[in-house]
Design a protein around this motif. Structure first.
Motif, PDB file in Angstrom:
ATOM      1  N   GLY A  51       0.791  -1.229   0.000  1.00 25.80           N
ATOM      2  CA  GLY A  51       0.000   0.000   0.000  1.00 25.80           C
ATOM      3  C   GLY A  51       0.823   1.279   0.000  1.00 25.80           C
ATOM      4  N   SER A  52       0.168   2.361   0.412  1.00 21.34           N
ATOM      5  CA  SER A  52       0.809   3.674   0.375  1.00 21.34           C
ATOM      6  C   SER A  52       2.031   3.735   1.284  1.00 21.34           C
ATOM      7  N   ALA A  53       2.066   2.898   2.334  1.00 21.49           N
ATOM      8  CA  ALA A  53       3.225   2.902   3.235  1.00 21.49           C
ATOM      9  C   ALA A  53       4.460   2.403   2.483  1.00 21.49           C
TER      10      ALA A  53
ATOM     11  N   GLY B 272      -3.303   6.308   4.529  1.00 19.33           N
ATOM     12  CA  GLY B 272      -4.700   6.101   4.911  1.00 19.33           C
ATOM     13  C   GLY B 272      -4.814   4.893   5.816  1.00 19.33           C
ATOM     14  N   ASP B 273      -4.679   3.708   5.245  1.00 23.37           N
ATOM     15  CA  ASP B 273      -4.634   2.517   6.088  1.00 23.37           C
ATOM     16  C   ASP B 273      -3.429   1.678   5.690  1.00 23.37           C
ATOM     17  N   LEU B 274      -3.032   0.797   6.592  1.00 22.61           N
ATOM     18  CA  LEU B 274      -1.880  -0.067   6.335  1.00 22.61           C
ATOM     19  C   LEU B 274      -2.365  -1.317   5.612  1.00 22.61           C
ATOM     20  N   ASP B 275      -1.560  -1.793   4.682  1.00 22.35           N
ATOM     21  CA  ASP B 275      -1.868  -3.045   3.999  1.00 22.35           C
ATOM     22  C   ASP B 275      -0.678  -3.962   4.218  1.00 22.35           C
ATOM     23  N   ILE B 276      -0.937  -5.157   4.750  1.00 23.03           N
ATOM     24  CA  ILE B 276       0.152  -6.106   4.964  1.00 23.03           C
ATOM     25  C   ILE B 276      -0.206  -7.427   4.300  1.00 23.03           C
TER      26      ILE B 276
END
Ligand code: DGT
Ligand code: CA
Ligand code: ZN
Length: 644
Positions: free
Chosen positions: A204-206, A214-218
């Motif tokens: 994601g954006s991280a 916005g939110d974390l995607d792992i």
């Protein structure tokens, strides 16, 4: 995706005491204090909750033991009433009658406290006087000039609120890069340590290093037979405020500060930062989506959820052009897949052990995640001309740093020693200039005192030379660009410095002028022969305030013309995660037309120096290579470039 501003009391997810953690209780008390203020409660009551929150946050002992031994009220700052609440929360997981307070306060009021410079007291006033209980009503009131006439408010507040509403809309539920990454890394680490997890990686954006997240995607991979157990272990992590959804291949969580491996260090802040940051409520939690896949699907799922959506669309088109279908499950022949969907269609996927192999199958070079924004990286990858991005180890120093001589918290010597420890070859000191004052208090160094800093710097430099230490200090200034485009300080002082970082601070007049006037005046400043580096070009504060209107392309073109003639004019990426200004979207342009960029931490204490890391990520996102960045050059080279 984003977390909302609706506040609720935490519910316990534990089956035995402690039902609530120290952090949960402290955070709840912070909220109670705001709710009480919104409710117009007695000031002492509000302060009691604030103090209790602070006391808990700094309590070193195990709270459960303290409660069991009946010692809660021994903690300084915790009285009988609040002590009882703490015991109840720890031992039963309930909250007395606090729920009534949560139900009583209109959610719109809480939302309004997210606006920078609009605290709960003022929100209550607006509610009482004008019956404003939502952002929408506040906006209408501002637009109709209803706020300006209220006692204690003015036209200025009205303008600020309108801007704040716009910022909230844009940043609602987003976190600054430093906070998002701290959560992301902690969660990634914890998941990686679970037995039988083969890979766990932030997407994601991280992973793309956006300035806000916005939110974390792992994405995690494990053999199918291990997945259920792994999910259960994740659900038992501490630091989960709430579970939004739980399935066999995906879990959605809300994380709270207990998830963090280390608390986020509060750095000393620039004066203009501290007054533009809103209630901490906005950043108190972050959402996380965890996807669990088989080892075969991992690279595809990782690539898909890294995004960006725009990059993915171009990738999928590239696959289609080659008769293939690309999605989160695999890369496979369109013809073979036919009407089948999902995993079924991907059964005969090309085997790819890594993202690199996905790109290779499409005759492309692997694209660094930072670049995946469909800003030319697809074309560059197909042509094999992607940039060789700058790395943090390429940085040899930085030019924009403060000391106790202006608004910094560390002395010159402390800053120099820390820079040495970072392995740097030089440190540029750039304290504020004479004109800068806040509320009548002078922040900048007066003209007749700057000589003292010079003497001190020369002394230290002599010491480094004598001791054969490859390190030097450059004596510069963060020189105010005054509202008429002139630089602060008399010419002879600016001439005596190694570098002049021109920065706009008195934002008021710049924000009330049009773009072309601002651009013209800023160019005037840049044209001054003593001007070296443009500091935080727009003055924006992420989630705090907009920058002033400016034609950045035109500014950069002017700077490029100077550089063509061999006169150094550089632009800063202010590396503070609150700013990240120059925006990464302009970096590529600056580089292409030949404007050197420097990555400056704008440090106000020794810890602040490490912010160059964030600036370097933004530089990478802006396509910069080591050679495009001024502070990758050696101390000797810089000395020649500065001409002193
Ligand atoms: P954020 O969370 O707002 O900071 O930004 P992202 O980029 O992390 O976006 P998010 O969390 O909504 O989704 C993660 C990634 O999943 C996104 O970067 C690309 C991929 N993705 C999500 N929705 C779609 C979609 O509709 N189409 C495509 N092609 N990709 C998507
Ligand atoms: Ca995301
Ligand atoms: Zn500044």
């Amino acid at each position: 995706m984003a977390n909302t501003m609706r506040w609720t009391l935490p519910s316990s997810r534990s089956s035995s005491p402690p039902f609530m953690s120290k952090t949960q209780i402290a955070n709840t008390f912070d909220q109670i204090a705001v709710l009480l203020e919104l409710d117009g409660a007695n000031r002492f009551k509000v302060i009691a909750y604030q103090n209790a929150s602070r006391a808990l946050a700094t309590l070193e002992e195990d709270l459960l033991i303290v409660v069991k031994e009946n010692r809660v009220t021994d903690i300084k700052g915790i009285g009988k009433g609040i002590g009882g609440l703490i015991s109840e929360a720890v031992l039963n997981g309930s909250w007395g009658n606090l729920g009534e307070l949560y139900d009583k306060i209109p959610p719109g009021l809480i939302e309004m406290t997210g606006i920078p410079s609009l605290g709960p007291k003022r929100v209550r006033l607006l509610y009482e006087e004008l019956n404003i209980d939502s952002l929408k009503k506040l906006k209408i009131a501002c637009e109709n000039n209803k706020i300006a006439s209220l006692q204690g408010f003015g036209v200025k507040s009205q303008e600020k609120y309108l801007e704040g509403i716009e910022l909230l809309r844009r940043y609602q539920g987003r976190s600054r890069m430093d906070i998002g990454l701290a959560y992301g890394r902690s969660l990634e680490d914890k998941i990686s340590q679970i037995p039988n997890v083969l890979k766990a990686q932030l997407a994601g954006s991280a992973r793309r290093m956006r300035e806000t997240i916005g939110d974390l995607d792992i994405v995690l991979s494990a053999k199918i037979e291990h997945q259920e157990k792994i999910i259960n272990q994740i659900m038992n992590f501490s630091g989960i405020a709430d579970v939004k959804g739980q399935g066999t291949s995906k879990i959605s969580l809300i994380l709270e500060s207990e998830m963090l491996a280390e608390p986020i260090i509060n750095k000393e802040l620039d004066f203009s930062l501290s007054e533009n940051i809103s209630e901490k409520s906005i950043n108190s939690t972050i959402d996380a989506q965890i996807r669990i896949v088989s080892p075969e699907a991992f690279p595809f799922t990782l690539a898909y959820f890294t995004g960006s959506k725009e990059h993915n669309i171009r990738m999928r088109q590239r696959a289609i052009d080659k008769g293939l279908r690309l999605n989160e499950f695999g890369l496979f022949s369109e013809k073979e897949a036919g009407d089948k969907i999902g995993m079924e269609a991907a059964k005969n996927t090309l085997i790819c052990n890594s993202e690199l192999e996905i790109y290779k199958n499409l005759d492309m070079d692997w694209v660094a995640p930072e670049l995946r924004e469909d800003m030319g990286e697809i074309e560059a990858s197909l042509q094999g001309v992607l940039p060789n991005l700058i790395k943090i180890d390429d940085i040899k120093g930085a030019f924009h740093n403060h000391t106790t001589s202006s608004d910094g918290a560390a002395t010159l010597e402390e800053m120099a020693n820390y820079a040495l420890k970072l392995g740097w070859e030089y440190l540029g000191i750039a304290d504020h200039s004479e004109s800068l004052n806040i509320g009548g208090r002078q922040i900048g160094i007066p003209s007749d005192e700057i000589i003292n800093q010079s003497i001190e710097i020369n002394k230290l430099n002599k010491h480094f030379l004598d001791e054969n230490i490859n390190f030097r200090l450059f004596h510069g200034s963060e020189c105010d660009i005054l509202s008429d485009g002139k630089l602060d300080y008399p010419l002879e002082i600016r001439n005596s410095l190694s570098h002049v970082i021109g920065s706009v601070h008195a934002l008021g007049s710049w924000r009330n002028r049009d773009e072309s006037t601002n651009t013209e005046l800023l160019i005037k400043a840049i044209e001054d022969p003593t001007f070296t580096i443009l500091g935080h070009p727009t003055g924006r504060i992420l989630q705090g305030r907009e920058g002033f209107p400016l034609d950045m392309h035109s500014i950069l073109r002017t700077m490029a013309e100077f550089n063509e003639e061999g006169i150094l004019k550089a632009v800063e990426i202010n590396a503070s995660p609150y700013r990240l200004d120059l925006d990464w979207k302009f970096c590529k342009y600056a580089k292409e037309i030949g404007v050197p960029i420097c990555i400056n931490p704008d440090a106000h204490d020794t810890n602040g120096l490490s912010d160059v890391w964030y600036g370097t990520q933004i530089a990478r996102k802006g396509w910069l290579e080591s050679k495009d960045v001024l502070n990758t050059k050696s101390g000797d080279e810089i000395e020649i470039l500065f001409g002193k």
